[in-house]
Design a protein around this motif. Structure first.
Motif, PDB file in Angstrom:
ATOM      1  N   LEU A 121     -12.433  26.269  99.763  1.00  0.00           N
ATOM      2  CA  LEU A 121     -11.664  25.136  99.243  1.00  0.00           C
ATOM      3  C   LEU A 121     -10.171  25.435  99.192  1.00  0.00           C
ATOM      4  O   LEU A 121      -9.360  24.511  99.050  1.00  0.00           O
ATOM      5  N   LYS A 122      -9.803  26.707  99.268  1.00  0.00           N
ATOM      6  CA  LYS A 122      -8.380  27.038  99.256  1.00  0.00           C
ATOM      7  C   LYS A 122      -7.714  26.802 100.600  1.00  0.00           C
ATOM      8  O   LYS A 122      -6.495  26.885 100.721  1.00  0.00           O
ATOM      9  N   LEU A 133      -9.358  21.611 104.786  1.00  0.00           N
ATOM     10  CA  LEU A 133     -10.677  21.161 105.230  1.00  0.00           C
ATOM     11  C   LEU A 133     -10.635  19.665 105.494  1.00  0.00           C
ATOM     12  O   LEU A 133      -9.818  18.947 104.913  1.00  0.00           O
ATOM     13  N   GLN A 157     -15.840  17.703 104.771  1.00  0.00           N
ATOM     14  CA  GLN A 157     -16.179  19.107 104.522  1.00  0.00           C
ATOM     15  C   GLN A 157     -15.793  19.514 103.098  1.00  0.00           C
ATOM     16  O   GLN A 157     -16.536  20.214 102.411  1.00  0.00           O
ATOM     17  N   ARG A 158     -14.613  19.070 102.658  1.00  0.00           N
ATOM     18  CA  ARG A 158     -14.170  19.390 101.305  1.00  0.00           C
ATOM     19  C   ARG A 158     -15.135  18.818 100.272  1.00  0.00           C
ATOM     20  O   ARG A 158     -15.478  19.466  99.286  1.00  0.00           O
ATOM     21  N   GLU A 159     -15.581  17.575 100.550  1.00  0.00           N
ATOM     22  CA  GLU A 159     -16.514  16.952  99.604  1.00  0.00           C
ATOM     23  C   GLU A 159     -17.804  17.764  99.517  1.00  0.00           C
ATOM     24  O   GLU A 159     -18.345  18.007  98.438  1.00  0.00           O
ATOM     25  N   GLU A 204     -17.161  20.970  97.618  1.00  0.00           N
ATOM     26  CA  GLU A 204     -17.039  20.698  96.183  1.00  0.00           C
ATOM     27  C   GLU A 204     -18.413  20.460  95.567  1.00  0.00           C
ATOM     28  O   GLU A 204     -18.678  20.876  94.441  1.00  0.00           O
ATOM     29  N   GLU A 251      -8.890  23.259  91.217  1.00  0.00           N
ATOM     30  CA  GLU A 251      -9.482  22.652  92.418  1.00  0.00           C
ATOM     31  C   GLU A 251      -8.787  23.124  93.697  1.00  0.00           C
ATOM     32  O   GLU A 251      -9.127  22.662  94.793  1.00  0.00           O
ATOM     33  N   ARG A 275      -5.962  22.346  94.753  1.00  0.00           N
ATOM     34  CA  ARG A 275      -5.237  21.220  95.385  1.00  0.00           C
ATOM     35  C   ARG A 275      -3.746  21.423  95.102  1.00  0.00           C
ATOM     36  O   ARG A 275      -3.221  21.011  94.065  1.00  0.00           O
TER      37      ARG A 275
END
Length: 669
Positions: free
Chosen positions: A185-186, A189, A193-195, A198, A591, A593
């Protein structure tokens, strides 16, 4: 007798005749009558003597015979009586002494072979045998209890070993799953893919929560969980709890608010376990509510004896609970009904754990609820008010992994994916990492290098061949490694595990799955903290520390220019704005983000700078620079530290302008 009288009469007559000088007549009386009478008397006396002697002899013989018979009979009777007494004594001795003692001796022999089922007789007797039997019964009961305790201790030991193994076996793959997902996640993506990543993280955290519940319940059940007594601020507990659950509340359009007295003092207690109760209650409130508000409240109360208690409650407007279901809610593995489990999931352990934790803190729990209207779950635990002497003299040193850049670590773990994950995490922060696959490999790597080559060793505990504990012992046995920091990185993370690590000479402990903040904190403490403490010979005074955090001049000047009410509103808006921004920054950092942080960090620089919050403004500027440089690891690290600096700055601001602040401005939002 008649002859004797006659003789005495003749003698008197002779004397009379003689007195009359009539010798002739006296001689006639003597020869004619006195001598025959005297001779007859002598004959009678001789006869009587002979008869008497004969009678005496006969009587003596009879008496002797009788005496012998009596003696014989007496001896015979005495002998028989003696034989009877001896026989009776022997019987009594056998039946009342010898036989019971033999039986008790046999019973003792059975006890030595741990045979406790045989009944012990004679315990109702009041003599020495009875006392012996009673003592033996006590001995048997003591042995039996000791054996039960021994078996219980062995069972508890086996249970603890099983828990440690289970914790390790479950947490190790969870460490890989969560760690790799968070690392992914860093990086950039695609949205889909991120979803998915997560969702993996959320599912993993949910599974980890269930595992933690089971392990906590087992530790509570076996008495292995210990309560700490350390200083903490109740307001920060609410903040941490809200930071963890606010997103879940927002997903269901629920308003999560926290309420506490701004004058509430710092307390001494176990903030980790109190927060665990708050999280359990609030998590349930979110789960069983579809609309409305969830309010979390903390209050310090005083008992009739003056002892302080921390009272907390979570109020929701959810589905509510029937009165007949309320009591068993705090029973392990119980929920309101089976449909609750099917619909909402869960293990039914959260409330049972909350009750056990509260009872360990000398408190209690409870619930008030009306079906269809909502519930109030409450708890009350013993705390103490932190005294000035227990307050730390220095503010907490902010953790910055940049302080570790360039340091070289030896990472020891038998699981390849764990080595890859930890190495990637450390290398992203600028550390150099070399790896070893087990304890022997680690000892060889250390032996090959010169002194000071490695700055620390990160050591897994459960490894084949040579485990982490024994590896650390062998490291400490070498004089050249006495000062080398050794840090455990393990899924075995109970208080007992940490104590065992300290006992063999380890300097720190990081639990798996690895939490980055804990990892950086432990590394900074072990590798840098001591140096800072040593060189900090002249600690800043309280005023100097306050000045480094907050400069009141800008706000004081503003206070002189505008009306008091308006200044109070400005302060309230400032406090609220800083807290909201800090929470948003912390959430985004968790997260990973980083892009939305640009605007927030930019705004924080201006707000903190204009308000005189110097250290916060400097941290925001560093964050902005890290964003500009594209250093994601540094960005996240700085962002995670920002809420603490906001709290630090606002504490000083509130102390400086307490009289001007509006009451509601101190409520955490």
């Amino acid at each position: 007798m008649e002859q004797q009288t006659q003789v005495f009469a003749l003698a008197a007559e002779i004397v009379e005749w003689a007195a009359r000088w009539r010798g002739d007549r006296a001689l006639n009386v003597i020869h004619q009558r006195f001598d025959p009478a005297l001779n007859a008397l002598k004959g009678d006396i001789a006869t009587i003597h002979d008869r008497t002697v004969a009678h005496y002899q006969a009587t003596s013989a009879h008496l002797s015979s009788t005496t012998r018979a009596t003696l014989l009979n007496t001896s015979l009777a005495f002998g028989l009586a003696l034989i009877g007494v001896i026989g009776l004594a022997a019987y009594l001795s056998v039946t009342h002494i010898s036989r019971p003692i033999v039986q008790l001796t046999r019973g003792m022999g059975r006890l030595t072979h741990r045979q406790y089922q045989q009944r012990i007789d004679y315990t109702d007797r009041n003599d020495e045998v009875g006392q012996m039997a009673q003592a033996m019964e006590v001995f048997r009961d003591t042995l039996e209890r000791a054996e039960h305790l021994e078996l219980a201790a062995e069972a508890a030991k086996a249970k603890a070993a099983f828990l440690a193994t289970m914790s390790h076996e479950v947490r190790t793959p969870m460490n890989a799953i969560l760690g790799l997902a968070r690392q992914a996640l860093k990086h950039p993506l695609e949205p889909r893919q991120r979803e998915r990543m997560e969702r993996i993280v959320h599912a993993g955290e949910h599974l980890l929560g269930i595992i933690n519940d089971i392990l906590d319940f087992t530790r509570l059940d076996s008495g292995h969980l210990r309560i700490e007594r350390i200083p903490f601020a109740p307001g920060l507990l609410l903040k941490e709890m809200r930071g963890m659950l606010e997103e879940k509340a927002q997903e269901k359009n629920l308003e999560l608010t926290c309420e506490f007295d701004a004058e509430m003092p710092r307390l001494l207690g176990d903030p980790l376990r109190i927060n665990q109760i708050l999280l359990n209650y609030t998590h349930n409130a979110i789960k069983f509510s579809n609309s409305g508000e969830i309010k979390v409240r903390l209050v310090v109360e005083q008992s009739a004896t003056g002892l302080p208690w921390l009272y907390g409650e979570v109020i929701d407007q959810g589905i509510g609970i029937r009165a007949e279901d309320q009591e068993r809610l705090f029973t392990p593995f119980e929920q309101a009904d089976a449909s609750t489990t099917r619909k909402f999931g869960g293990t039914g352990l959260g409330l049972a754990i909350s009750r056990s934790l509260a009872e360990l803190m000398e408190g209690s729990v409870g619930v008030r609820s009306v079906p269809g209207e909502g519930s109030v779950f409450w708890f009350r635990v013993r705390v103490d008010i932190e005294s000035a002497s227990e307050r730390p003299a220095h503010s907490k040193m902010p953790v910055n992994p940049r302080q570790l850049v360039g340091m070289r670590l030896l990472l020891v773990d038998d699981t390849e994916v764990n080595r890859l994950l930890a190495a990637e995490l450390l290398q992203e922060a600028g550390l150099e990492v070399e790896t070893a696959v087990d304890g022997f490999d680690a000892l060889n790597r250390l032996a090959e290098k010169e002194d000071g080559y490695f700055d620390a060793v990160l050591l897994d505990l459960m490894m084949p061949e040579l485990d982490g504990m024994e590896t650390c012992r062998r490291i400490r046995q070498q004089a050249r490694f006495k000062q080398l920091p050794v840090i455990a990185v393990s899924a075995n993370s109970s208080a007992r595990d940490i104590q065992q690590c300290q006992a063999v000479g380890m300097n720190g402990h990081v639990a798996k799955p690895i939490d980055e903040r804990q990892l950086w904190q432990v590394l900074v403490n072990c590798l840098i903290g001591k140096d800072i403490t040593v060189t900090d010979d002249k600690p800043l005074s309280r005023d100097a520390m306050t000045a480094a955090v907050f400069d009141p001049q800008p706000l004081s000047k503003l206070q002189q220019r505008i009306p008091e009410a308006r200044f109070a509103r400005v302060l309230s808006m400032l406090v609220k704005d800083c807290r909201q921004r800090a929470e948003e920054i912390y959430r985004l950092a968790q997260e990973a983000r980083t892009e939305p942080l640009r605007q927030l960090s930019h705004d924080m620089i201006g707000t903190a700078g204009h308000a005189g919050m110097k250290r916060l403004a400097e941290q925001a500027a560093q964050l902005n620079q890290a964003l500009h440089d594209g250093d994601q690891a540094e960005t996240i690290c700085l962002a995670l530290q920002l809420p603490d600096l906001v709290t630090e700055a606002l504490d000083v601001l509130e102390q400086t302008f307490r009289a001007c602040l509006e009451p509601n401005s101190e409520e955490p939002t």
